[in-house]
Design a protein around this motif. Sequence first.
Motif, PDB file in Angstrom:
ATOM      1  N   MET A   1      24.079  50.311  30.739  1.00 49.96           N
ATOM      2  CA  MET A   1      24.518  49.597  29.539  1.00 49.96           C
ATOM      3  C   MET A   1      25.717  48.706  29.900  1.00 49.96           C
ATOM      4  SD  MET A   1      23.758  49.358  26.278  1.00 49.96           S
ATOM      5  CE  MET A   1      23.020  50.901  25.769  1.00 49.96           C
ATOM      6  N   ARG A   2      25.720  47.466  29.496  1.00 51.16           N
ATOM      7  CA  ARG A   2      26.812  46.544  29.829  1.00 51.16           C
ATOM      8  C   ARG A   2      27.456  46.012  28.555  1.00 51.16           C
ATOM      9  NH1 ARG A   2      29.143  43.573  33.627  1.00 51.16           N
ATOM     10  NH2 ARG A   2      27.857  44.471  35.292  1.00 51.16           N
ATOM     11  N   TYR A   3      28.782  45.965  28.579  1.00 49.29           N
ATOM     12  CA  TYR A   3      29.568  45.436  27.462  1.00 49.29           C
ATOM     13  C   TYR A   3      30.498  44.343  27.980  1.00 49.29           C
ATOM     14  CZ  TYR A   3      28.064  49.630  24.965  1.00 49.29           C
ATOM     15  OH  TYR A   3      27.306  50.613  24.370  1.00 49.29           O
ATOM     16  N   ASP A   4      31.003  43.553  27.035  1.00 46.35           N
ATOM     17  CA  ASP A   4      32.064  42.605  27.402  1.00 46.35           C
ATOM     18  C   ASP A   4      33.371  43.366  27.620  1.00 46.35           C
ATOM     19  OD1 ASP A   4      30.378  40.373  27.130  1.00 46.35           O
ATOM     20  OD2 ASP A   4      30.706  40.319  24.961  1.00 46.35           O
ATOM     21  N   SER A   5      33.641  44.322  26.738  1.00 44.61           N
ATOM     22  CA  SER A   5      34.877  45.097  26.871  1.00 44.61           C
ATOM     23  C   SER A   5      34.611  46.540  26.457  1.00 44.61           C
ATOM     24  CB  SER A   5      35.995  44.498  26.009  1.00 44.61           C
ATOM     25  OG  SER A   5      35.597  44.412  24.657  1.00 44.61           O
ATOM     26  N   ILE A   6      35.199  47.467  27.200  1.00 40.96           N
ATOM     27  CA  ILE A   6      35.125  48.888  26.867  1.00 40.96           C
ATOM     28  C   ILE A   6      36.547  49.402  26.693  1.00 40.96           C
ATOM     29  CG2 ILE A   6      34.591  51.197  27.741  1.00 40.96           C
ATOM     30  CD1 ILE A   6      32.102  50.106  29.037  1.00 40.96           C
TER      31      ILE A   6
ATOM     32  N   LEU B   1      24.289  57.637  33.797  1.00 40.13           N
ATOM     33  CA  LEU B   1      24.119  56.367  33.098  1.00 40.13           C
ATOM     34  C   LEU B   1      25.479  55.664  32.987  1.00 40.13           C
ATOM     35  CD1 LEU B   1      21.964  54.656  31.639  1.00 40.13           C
ATOM     36  CD2 LEU B   1      22.700  55.735  29.499  1.00 40.13           C
ATOM     37  N   PRO B   2      25.957  55.051  34.075  1.00 43.07           N
ATOM     38  CA  PRO B   2      27.272  54.382  34.065  1.00 43.07           C
ATOM     39  C   PRO B   2      27.316  53.275  33.013  1.00 43.07           C
ATOM     40  CG  PRO B   2      26.410  54.555  36.298  1.00 43.07           C
ATOM     41  CD  PRO B   2      25.286  54.911  35.384  1.00 43.07           C
ATOM     42  N   LEU B   3      28.512  53.071  32.472  1.00 50.31           N
ATOM     43  CA  LEU B   3      28.723  52.001  31.506  1.00 50.31           C
ATOM     44  C   LEU B   3      29.477  50.868  32.199  1.00 50.31           C
ATOM     45  CD1 LEU B   3      29.823  54.165  28.432  1.00 50.31           C
ATOM     46  CD2 LEU B   3      27.557  53.201  28.884  1.00 50.31           C
ATOM     47  N   TYR B   4      28.927  49.668  32.119  1.00 47.89           N
ATOM     48  CA  TYR B   4      29.511  48.503  32.790  1.00 47.89           C
ATOM     49  C   TYR B   4      30.198  47.606  31.769  1.00 47.89           C
ATOM     50  CZ  TYR B   4      26.549  49.817  36.778  1.00 47.89           C
ATOM     51  OH  TYR B   4      25.968  50.490  37.807  1.00 47.89           O
ATOM     52  N   ALA B   5      31.251  46.948  32.210  1.00 46.08           N
ATOM     53  CA  ALA B   5      31.929  45.980  31.344  1.00 46.08           C
ATOM     54  C   ALA B   5      32.677  44.974  32.212  1.00 46.08           C
ATOM     55  CB  ALA B   5      32.893  46.678  30.394  1.00 46.08           C
ATOM     56  N   ASN B   6      32.945  43.823  31.641  1.00 55.28           N
ATOM     57  CA  ASN B   6      33.747  42.824  32.355  1.00 55.28           C
ATOM     58  C   ASN B   6      35.243  43.147  32.256  1.00 55.28           C
ATOM     59  OD1 ASN B   6      31.474  41.305  33.102  1.00 55.28           O
ATOM     60  ND2 ASN B   6      31.460  40.275  31.097  1.00 55.28           N
ATOM     61  N   HIS B   7      35.637  43.826  31.162  1.00 55.47           N
ATOM     62  CA  HIS B   7      37.043  44.183  30.969  1.00 55.47           C
ATOM     63  C   HIS B   7      37.127  45.597  30.401  1.00 55.47           C
ATOM     64  CE1 HIS B   7      38.544  40.068  31.651  1.00 55.47           C
ATOM     65  NE2 HIS B   7      37.404  39.701  31.066  1.00 55.47           N
ATOM     66  N   PHE B   8      38.184  46.303  30.805  1.00 55.75           N
ATOM     67  CA  PHE B   8      38.418  47.669  30.328  1.00 55.75           C
ATOM     68  C   PHE B   8      39.851  47.773  29.802  1.00 55.75           C
ATOM     69  CE2 PHE B   8      35.068  47.952  33.446  1.00 55.75           C
ATOM     70  CZ  PHE B   8      34.194  48.908  32.952  1.00 55.75           C
ATOM     71  N   VAL B   9      40.004  48.562  28.747  1.00 54.63           N
ATOM     72  CA  VAL B   9      41.330  48.842  28.198  1.00 54.63           C
ATOM     73  C   VAL B   9      41.510  50.360  28.205  1.00 54.63           C
ATOM     74  CG1 VAL B   9      42.840  48.711  26.182  1.00 54.63           C
ATOM     75  CG2 VAL B   9      41.338  46.779  26.752  1.00 54.63           C
ATOM     76  N   LEU B  10      42.590  50.821  28.838  1.00 57.10           N
ATOM     77  CA  LEU B  10      42.889  52.255  28.855  1.00 57.10           C
ATOM     78  C   LEU B  10      43.902  52.566  27.757  1.00 57.10           C
ATOM     79  CD1 LEU B  10      42.507  55.005  30.270  1.00 57.10           C
ATOM     80  CD2 LEU B  10      44.515  54.446  31.665  1.00 57.10           C
TER      81      LEU B  10
END
Length: 433
Positions: A1-6, A310-319
């Motif tokens: 699964m890919r997102y713009d931001s997670i 099932l790894p989650l992909y994103a272009n940007h991540f916020v912790l």
Amino acid sequence: MRYDSIIIGGGLAGLTSAIRCAEAGLKTAVISFGESSLTFASGAIDILGYHSDGSVVQSPFPAVAKLAESNPNHPYSKVGVDTLKQGLHRFCHHLDVAGVPMASQSEDNHWRTTALGSLRPAWLYQPGMMPLPIKQPAKGIQRIAIVNIAGFRDFQPSLAVAGLKQHPAFQQARITSKTITARELGLETRNPFELRSIELARALNHADNFQRLTNALGGAAGSSDLLIIPAVLEDSLGRSRIPELSQKIGCQIMEVASLPPSLPGLRIANALKRQFNKLGGMLIEGDLVEKGNFDNGRLVSIETHYNKDLPLYANHFVLASGSFFSKGLLSKQNRIIEPTFDLDVEAPSDRSLWASGKFLDSKAHHFIEYGVSCNQQLQPTRQGLPIENMYCVGSVLAGFNPVAEGSAGGVSIATGFHAAEQIIAAYQACAGN
């Protein structure tokens, strides 16, 4: 699964960041494990309540500007006052749309009253909280009645009376306490100590029970100038019923957040989640991010406890995983760590420096200031190398003391908003190219 931001973490900072990303049209997911700190929150928003010398801040925004100049490592120094104001403006807008309006007394702080009767400076408040003026908190208040419902174990009127009498402004006030029985309100309880704020709010929202409560509180208020009750009233949409109750009784009524679960804090959490869902965001609750996969200075994907394959992909991540309380930070024998990604943390290895020798010392413990080291863009490092597509927000950050400063809410909103704005700017730059 890919997102713009997670966004990793569903508290105030994480949801602020997530809503702003979703609002800008980015495909955004929030992964949240357990209840957020909002469950324990007062429901008010503090920006900056105390100067470094412990004196009370009356006007928070000029004080934030001075703090940012004198402490370049503070999160406020990295985001600036303008971003703080923009973030607060959007926060209030979304809560207002979601039916939980917040208000302030112009640019000044006010006193909020805690369940223990102490006063804390804050800037935003919910209807029913009744802010007290910073300079004259007891102005026009000579008689106070503090009332609880028998069986509600998360509020103790005697402690509230004792705490309030310790404040110099209320030492001459006549403060009394009273307990209303559940039977007076028509509440059926098998165990007299089983009542919690959520169950009470649900039961007292019934028309007959609300009228019984109105009658009982009217009798308890007597000739009081102010009636203080625990926060156990809201309608089916999560809105406080204190203004309605105050009008019926003809007395000023103040609700105070009780021990967890805090109804005012839950109102904010639920309202922000509704807005995020309304904007098309994906909220994944009850799962824990356990690992990140890095490549060439970027976080490529994350793996969660229940979806390891099932790894989650994103272009940007916020912790936005929070501090020690929510296990966003952990302490080892001689090291404080960020457990999910092993990000670089600012903290001395000498454990004796972490805390004061006295647990209830008047000075703040230093460990509260420790956290993930970030640059001016809130980007962390790992083994000394920056991670260009990751941002840290809220109490996982190093460089501030939310307890001593009274700044938790403002830092969470400002840094969450700041991270989202940079993600949006990165997408806009790509689109422009």
